[in-house]
Motif scaffolding. Structure first.
Motif, PDB file in Angstrom:
ATOM      1  N   PHE A  99       0.825  -1.213   0.000  1.00 35.04           N
ATOM      2  CA  PHE A  99       0.000   0.000   0.000  1.00 35.04           C
ATOM      3  C   PHE A  99       0.857   1.261   0.000  1.00 35.04           C
ATOM      4  O   PHE A  99       0.481   2.276  -0.595  1.00 35.04           O
ATOM      5  CB  PHE A  99      -1.005  -0.006   1.166  1.00 35.04           C
ATOM      6  CG  PHE A  99      -0.459   0.392   2.504  1.00 35.04           C
ATOM      7  CD1 PHE A  99      -0.509   1.714   2.930  1.00 35.04           C
ATOM      8  CD2 PHE A  99       0.099  -0.552   3.354  1.00 35.04           C
ATOM      9  CE1 PHE A  99      -0.017   2.085   4.171  1.00 35.04           C
ATOM     10  CE2 PHE A  99       0.582  -0.193   4.601  1.00 35.04           C
ATOM     11  CZ  PHE A  99       0.537   1.131   5.008  1.00 35.04           C
ATOM     12  N   ILE A 100       2.015   1.216   0.640  1.00 38.86           N
ATOM     13  CA  ILE A 100       2.895   2.387   0.643  1.00 38.86           C
ATOM     14  C   ILE A 100       3.421   2.649  -0.759  1.00 38.86           C
ATOM     15  O   ILE A 100       3.462   3.787  -1.232  1.00 38.86           O
ATOM     16  CB  ILE A 100       4.051   2.202   1.651  1.00 38.86           C
ATOM     17  CG1 ILE A 100       3.498   2.243   3.068  1.00 38.86           C
ATOM     18  CG2 ILE A 100       5.140   3.264   1.455  1.00 38.86           C
ATOM     19  CD1 ILE A 100       4.496   1.942   4.154  1.00 38.86           C
ATOM     20  N   ILE A 101       3.823   1.591  -1.452  1.00 46.29           N
ATOM     21  CA  ILE A 101       4.322   1.743  -2.822  1.00 46.29           C
ATOM     22  C   ILE A 101       3.218   2.267  -3.734  1.00 46.29           C
ATOM     23  O   ILE A 101       3.462   3.137  -4.587  1.00 46.29           O
ATOM     24  CB  ILE A 101       4.878   0.399  -3.344  1.00 46.29           C
ATOM     25  CG1 ILE A 101       6.069  -0.045  -2.493  1.00 46.29           C
ATOM     26  CG2 ILE A 101       5.232   0.493  -4.819  1.00 46.29           C
ATOM     27  CD1 ILE A 101       7.260   0.896  -2.455  1.00 46.29           C
ATOM     28  N   ASN A 102       2.007   1.781  -3.565  1.00 50.18           N
ATOM     29  CA  ASN A 102       0.892   2.260  -4.384  1.00 50.18           C
ATOM     30  C   ASN A 102       0.652   3.753  -4.181  1.00 50.18           C
ATOM     31  O   ASN A 102       0.397   4.484  -5.137  1.00 50.18           O
ATOM     32  CB  ASN A 102      -0.383   1.463  -4.074  1.00 50.18           C
ATOM     33  CG  ASN A 102      -0.263   0.019  -4.512  1.00 50.18           C
ATOM     34  OD1 ASN A 102       0.519  -0.318  -5.387  1.00 50.18           O
ATOM     35  ND2 ASN A 102      -1.029  -0.843  -3.885  1.00 50.18           N
ATOM     36  N   ILE A 103       0.771   4.213  -2.947  1.00 48.27           N
ATOM     37  CA  ILE A 103       0.623   5.648  -2.662  1.00 48.27           C
ATOM     38  C   ILE A 103       1.780   6.432  -3.278  1.00 48.27           C
ATOM     39  O   ILE A 103       1.579   7.470  -3.908  1.00 48.27           O
ATOM     40  CB  ILE A 103       0.534   5.892  -1.139  1.00 48.27           C
ATOM     41  CG1 ILE A 103      -0.780   5.321  -0.591  1.00 48.27           C
ATOM     42  CG2 ILE A 103       0.666   7.379  -0.804  1.00 48.27           C
ATOM     43  CD1 ILE A 103      -0.844   5.262   0.930  1.00 48.27           C
ATOM     44  N   GLU A 104       3.003   5.946  -3.107  1.00 49.97           N
ATOM     45  CA  GLU A 104       4.180   6.628  -3.667  1.00 49.97           C
ATOM     46  C   GLU A 104       4.090   6.717  -5.186  1.00 49.97           C
ATOM     47  O   GLU A 104       4.404   7.747  -5.770  1.00 49.97           O
ATOM     48  CB  GLU A 104       5.463   5.891  -3.275  1.00 49.97           C
ATOM     49  CG  GLU A 104       5.887   6.106  -1.849  1.00 49.97           C
ATOM     50  CD  GLU A 104       6.320   7.539  -1.584  1.00 49.97           C
ATOM     51  OE1 GLU A 104       7.273   8.021  -2.206  1.00 49.97           O
ATOM     52  OE2 GLU A 104       5.676   8.181  -0.733  1.00 49.97           O
ATOM     53  N   ASN A 105       3.664   5.646  -5.835  1.00 51.41           N
ATOM     54  CA  ASN A 105       3.583   5.642  -7.302  1.00 51.41           C
ATOM     55  C   ASN A 105       2.576   6.655  -7.833  1.00 51.41           C
ATOM     56  O   ASN A 105       2.687   7.087  -8.980  1.00 51.41           O
ATOM     57  CB  ASN A 105       3.270   4.235  -7.827  1.00 51.41           C
ATOM     58  CG  ASN A 105       4.517   3.392  -7.958  1.00 51.41           C
ATOM     59  OD1 ASN A 105       5.649   3.897  -7.937  1.00 51.41           O
ATOM     60  ND2 ASN A 105       4.323   2.093  -8.074  1.00 51.41           N
ATOM     61  N   GLN A 106       1.614   7.059  -7.029  1.00 49.76           N
ATOM     62  CA  GLN A 106       0.646   8.071  -7.457  1.00 49.76           C
ATOM     63  C   GLN A 106       1.291   9.447  -7.585  1.00 49.76           C
ATOM     64  O   GLN A 106       0.853  10.266  -8.373  1.00 49.76           O
ATOM     65  CB  GLN A 106      -0.526   8.144  -6.475  1.00 49.76           C
ATOM     66  CG  GLN A 106      -1.415   6.928  -6.512  1.00 49.76           C
ATOM     67  CD  GLN A 106      -2.515   6.984  -5.469  1.00 49.76           C
ATOM     68  OE1 GLN A 106      -2.808   8.026  -4.885  1.00 49.76           O
ATOM     69  NE2 GLN A 106      -3.139   5.845  -5.224  1.00 49.76           N
ATOM     70  N   ARG A 107       2.354   9.677  -6.840  1.00 47.67           N
ATOM     71  CA  ARG A 107       2.977  11.009  -6.858  1.00 47.67           C
ATOM     72  C   ARG A 107       4.262  11.077  -7.688  1.00 47.67           C
ATOM     73  O   ARG A 107       4.723  12.159  -8.013  1.00 47.67           O
ATOM     74  CB  ARG A 107       3.243  11.491  -5.437  1.00 47.67           C
ATOM     75  CG  ARG A 107       4.345  10.768  -4.729  1.00 47.67           C
ATOM     76  CD  ARG A 107       4.704  11.405  -3.383  1.00 47.67           C
ATOM     77  NE  ARG A 107       5.911  10.816  -2.860  1.00 47.67           N
ATOM     78  CZ  ARG A 107       7.151  11.169  -3.204  1.00 47.67           C
ATOM     79  NH1 ARG A 107       7.356  12.128  -4.057  1.00 47.67           N
ATOM     80  NH2 ARG A 107       8.197  10.564  -2.682  1.00 47.67           N
ATOM     81  N   ALA A 148     -10.684   4.318   7.757  1.00 49.97           N
ATOM     82  CA  ALA A 148      -9.721   4.989   6.873  1.00 49.97           C
ATOM     83  C   ALA A 148      -8.489   4.102   6.634  1.00 49.97           C
ATOM     84  O   ALA A 148      -7.989   4.017   5.503  1.00 49.97           O
ATOM     85  CB  ALA A 148      -9.303   6.323   7.467  1.00 49.97           C
ATOM     86  N   ILE A 149      -8.020   3.445   7.670  1.00 53.31           N
ATOM     87  CA  ILE A 149      -6.858   2.546   7.511  1.00 53.31           C
ATOM     88  C   ILE A 149      -7.217   1.394   6.591  1.00 53.31           C
ATOM     89  O   ILE A 149      -6.425   0.997   5.735  1.00 53.31           O
ATOM     90  CB  ILE A 149      -6.357   2.048   8.876  1.00 53.31           C
ATOM     91  CG1 ILE A 149      -5.865   3.214   9.733  1.00 53.31           C
ATOM     92  CG2 ILE A 149      -5.278   0.983   8.713  1.00 53.31           C
ATOM     93  CD1 ILE A 149      -4.712   3.992   9.165  1.00 53.31           C
ATOM     94  N   ARG A 150      -8.424   0.837   6.731  1.00 52.27           N
ATOM     95  CA  ARG A 150      -8.857  -0.247   5.828  1.00 52.27           C
ATOM     96  C   ARG A 150      -8.833   0.200   4.373  1.00 52.27           C
ATOM     97  O   ARG A 150      -8.379  -0.530   3.497  1.00 52.27           O
ATOM     98  CB  ARG A 150     -10.269  -0.716   6.202  1.00 52.27           C
ATOM     99  CG  ARG A 150     -10.311  -1.632   7.379  1.00 52.27           C
ATOM    100  CD  ARG A 150     -11.727  -2.209   7.591  1.00 52.27           C
ATOM    101  NE  ARG A 150     -11.851  -2.680   8.937  1.00 52.27           N
ATOM    102  CZ  ARG A 150     -12.440  -2.027   9.939  1.00 52.27           C
ATOM    103  NH1 ARG A 150     -13.016  -0.869   9.732  1.00 52.27           N
ATOM    104  NH2 ARG A 150     -12.464  -2.563  11.153  1.00 52.27           N
ATOM    105  N   VAL A 151      -9.308   1.412   4.122  1.00 59.23           N
ATOM    106  CA  VAL A 151      -9.311   1.949   2.748  1.00 59.23           C
ATOM    107  C   VAL A 151      -7.886   2.075   2.225  1.00 59.23           C
ATOM    108  O   VAL A 151      -7.589   1.678   1.098  1.00 59.23           O
ATOM    109  CB  VAL A 151     -10.040   3.326   2.705  1.00 59.23           C
ATOM    110  CG1 VAL A 151      -9.824   4.014   1.376  1.00 59.23           C
ATOM    111  CG2 VAL A 151     -11.530   3.138   2.972  1.00 59.23           C
ATOM    112  N   VAL A 152      -6.978   2.611   3.031  1.00 52.71           N
ATOM    113  CA  VAL A 152      -5.585   2.788   2.614  1.00 52.71           C
ATOM    114  C   VAL A 152      -4.932   1.436   2.343  1.00 52.71           C
ATOM    115  O   VAL A 152      -4.209   1.267   1.365  1.00 52.71           O
ATOM    116  CB  VAL A 152      -4.789   3.577   3.674  1.00 52.71           C
ATOM    117  CG1 VAL A 152      -3.299   3.540   3.389  1.00 52.71           C
ATOM    118  CG2 VAL A 152      -5.279   5.021   3.742  1.00 52.71           C
TER     119      VAL A 152
END
Length: 155
Positions: A99-107, A148-152
């Motif tokens: 999930f962290i990589i998915n967030i990073e790849n968005q930016r 919110a954590i579940r969504v992330v």
């Protein structure tokens, strides 16, 4: 327990008579490298400096690397942001929650995006727990945090 925080999150729950650990999701981890390093599998790893104390998962490294499998490391970091930066620039690879990589790849710009490196190692999927004092009710704020954590985690 000492009222320094209202709630907590952990993936390594430790039994404590005054705390509730409520499962709220799962956190798969994988090895990632920069898209620009598509053909180089010989990159060293960036790893956390801090080792875990005794815990029921018998994990030694914060990133979840199996203790019985060696790996080449070059960089040790205190902050995940440092490891993400080095990895995106093609200096190393990292074992990190998806999930962290998915967030990073968005930016990130396309050339710096992370790609999953195929691995013969079967990495664990960690359960994520919300932590609260047993004496504290599950407030609407606590429930919103858990949602919110579940969504992330599903990103």
């Amino acid at each position: 327990v000492n009222d320094l925080a209202d709630f907590g999150l952990t993936y390594i729950p430790e039994a404590h008579s005054e705390l509730d650990h409520l499962p709220i999701g799962k956190m798969p981890i994988s090895v990632y490298k920069s898209k620009s390093m598509r053909s180089n599998n010989d990159l060293p790893f960036a790893i956390p400096i801090t080792e875990l104390g005794i815990n029921h998962l018998q994990a030694k490294s914060l990133d979840g690397w199996p203790t019985d499998i060696p790996r080449e490391t070059k960089y040790k970091f205190e902050m995940l942001e440092t490891a993400l930066d080095l990895t995106s620039r093609g200096k190393c690879k990292i074992l990190c929650p998806d999930f962290i990589i998915n967030i990073e790849n968005q930016r990130l710009l396309d050339k710096y995006k992370f790609i999953k490196e195929p691995s013969k190692i079967k990495f664990p999927t960690f359960k994520v727990y919300a932590v609260k004092k047993k004496s504290t009710a599950e407030t609407s704020e606590f429930k919103k945090l858990c949602k919110a954590i579940r969504v992330v985690l599903e990103l």
